[in-house]
Design an enzyme around this catalytic site. Structure first.
Site, PDB file in Angstrom:
ATOM      1  N   LYS A   1       0.836  -1.212   0.000  1.00 42.49           N
ATOM      2  CA  LYS A   1       0.000   0.000   0.000  1.00 42.49           C
ATOM      3  C   LYS A   1       0.869   1.261   0.000  1.00 42.49           C
ATOM      4  O   LYS A   1       0.554   2.233  -0.682  1.00 42.49           O
ATOM      5  CB  LYS A   1      -0.919   0.027   1.227  1.00 42.49           C
ATOM      6  CG  LYS A   1      -1.934  -1.088   1.267  1.00 42.49           C
ATOM      7  CD  LYS A   1      -3.033  -0.896   0.256  1.00 42.49           C
ATOM      8  CE  LYS A   1      -3.998  -2.058   0.345  1.00 42.49           C
ATOM      9  NZ  LYS A   1      -4.795  -2.300  -0.819  1.00 42.49           N
TER      10      LYS A   1
ATOM     11  N   LYS B   1     -10.450  -9.891  -9.937  1.00 45.50           N
ATOM     12  CA  LYS B   1     -11.229  -8.682 -10.136  1.00 45.50           C
ATOM     13  C   LYS B   1     -10.407  -7.610 -10.844  1.00 45.50           C
ATOM     14  O   LYS B   1     -10.837  -7.029 -11.814  1.00 45.50           O
ATOM     15  CB  LYS B   1     -11.698  -8.161  -8.781  1.00 45.50           C
ATOM     16  CG  LYS B   1     -13.152  -7.786  -8.797  1.00 45.50           C
ATOM     17  CD  LYS B   1     -13.770  -7.838  -7.429  1.00 45.50           C
ATOM     18  CE  LYS B   1     -14.720  -9.010  -7.340  1.00 45.50           C
ATOM     19  NZ  LYS B   1     -15.100  -9.343  -5.999  1.00 45.50           N
TER      20      LYS B   1
ATOM     21  N   LYS C   1      -5.031 -16.525 -13.109  1.00 42.93           N
ATOM     22  CA  LYS C   1      -6.354 -16.915 -12.630  1.00 42.93           C
ATOM     23  C   LYS C   1      -7.363 -15.780 -12.725  1.00 42.93           C
ATOM     24  O   LYS C   1      -6.998 -14.615 -12.911  1.00 42.93           O
ATOM     25  CB  LYS C   1      -6.259 -17.447 -11.206  1.00 42.93           C
ATOM     26  CG  LYS C   1      -5.723 -16.464 -10.194  1.00 42.93           C
ATOM     27  CD  LYS C   1      -5.774 -17.084  -8.801  1.00 42.93           C
ATOM     28  CE  LYS C   1      -5.580 -16.000  -7.762  1.00 42.93           C
ATOM     29  NZ  LYS C   1      -5.812 -16.410  -6.411  1.00 42.93           N
TER      30      LYS C   1
END
Ligand code: TRP
Length: 329
Positions: free
Chosen positions: A111, A197, A194
């Site tokens: 982050k 989102k 895979k």
């Protein structure tokens, strides 16, 4: 019976990868364990959703999980922010969480790198809140994907530290719930990796027929086999893996044979795959739409879940307060 706790990120919109990965295993787990499934809406505040989004996301997630088969009679299904005891345990655990170890977690470092302008304390103490979620129910097991392993490791550390500090054997150390071979990897439509989102390569349970067709027809393939019996290339293997989830065995055999004999037509294969996904999705999609519009039902489920979760949470918190030494005059 083991107590299992799992938090669900409140960002909504389950895709097939989530369904065949996490959700199917949740469904199995709820028959054999004392399960707490909750929507992690406190955690989502680290990214500042608008008030409307905050609520709508929770609603979507709740409706989707209920539609896919999470059962409020078998499991305790609740919204994190309905159980304030969690925040008090979070405060208490924060006192024994060290700045250094929090700064060293990979998710925090990520982050800091990706959003340097918003490094808030909530992000830093994200693992502490997650530990509170888990420890408040004295969980034995937590189903986690690879990306959450370190956070779970922190929860174990905080549990151990609390026990040592107060010389008690109070919190069990929550272990990862291992699905082993049952963990299905669902590939995305972009030829590699895979379904996820962020990658934008997913098919959502709420996608309608037209959207599904469009996405599947656009899936990455290659120029096709030129030699008999050549091994499957990754994009083709991916289409077949998806077929294995939603199609009949004959369909899978048919296209495998066609590939081997170099007669495969990817267009036909995709058309078939799209049809089968549409057929698979349809009942779930209808259910999601039905439940989403049934506010009374959602309210009832959330209230029932919150009551059950609070029962367990308030017991833990009372005991923890006692161990720490908070006493009434
Ligand atoms: N951090 C988890 C995720 O991003 C969600 C989560 C929050 C969680 N609290 C939890 C998972 C407690 C398991 C247990 O997916």
């Amino acid at each position: 019976m083991d107590t299992v706790v799992s938090g669900i990120r409140s960002t909504g919109n389950l895709h097939l990868g989530n369904y065949f990965g996490a959700v199917k295993n949740f469904l199995k787990m709820q028959d054999k364990n004392n399960c707490y499934f909750f929507i992690a809406d406190y955690h989502s505040l680290t990214t500042y959703p608008t008030p409307e989004d905050l609520h709508n996301n929770v609603k979507t997630v709740l409706a989707e999980y209920l539609a896919t088969g999470l059962d409020p009679e078998k499991s305790t299904i609740f919204v994190q922010s309905d159980v304030r005891e969690i925040t008090e345990l979070y405060l208490l655990l924060n006192m024994n969480a060290y700045l250094g170890e929090l700064e060293r977690t990979t998710s925090f470092k990520d982050k800091v790198r990706t959003q340097p302008k918003n490094v808030n304390a909530g992000l830093l103490t994200y693992p502490v809140l997650m530990a509170a979620d888990i420890l408040i129910h004295k969980a034995h097991k937590v189903p986690v994907g690879k990306d959450q392993e370190q956070n779970l490791e922190m929860a174990r550390k905080f549990a151990r530290r609390f026990n040592q500090m107060y010389k008690v054997d109070y919190f069990p150390e929550p272990k990862p719930y291992n699905f082993g071979a049952e963990l299905v990897k669902v590939p995305g439509l972009d030829g590699a990796g895979k379904m996820g989102k962020t990658a934008g390569n997913g098919i959502y349970l709420t996608d309608d027929a037209k959207t599904i067709r469009k996405k599947v027809m656009k899936a990455v393939t290659d120029s096709g086999p030129t030699e008999m019996n050549s091994p499957l290339t990754e994009p083709v293997q991916n289409l077949l893996s998806l077929m294995k989830l939603v199609s009949e065995k004959e369909t899978i055999d048919f296209f495998t044979e066609k590939y081997k004999s170099c007669e495969i037509r990817y267009g036909d294969m995709k058309k078939q795959l799209a049809d089968d996904i549409i057929k698979f999705n349809a009942p779930i999609r209808e259910k999601i739409i039905e439940i989403s519009s049934d506010t009374d039902y959602l309210r009832k489920v959330a209230k029932f879940g919150a009551e059950k979760a609070k029962e367990s949470a308030s017991k833990t918190l009372k005991e923890v307060r006692g161990i720490i030494g908070f006493k009434q005059f």
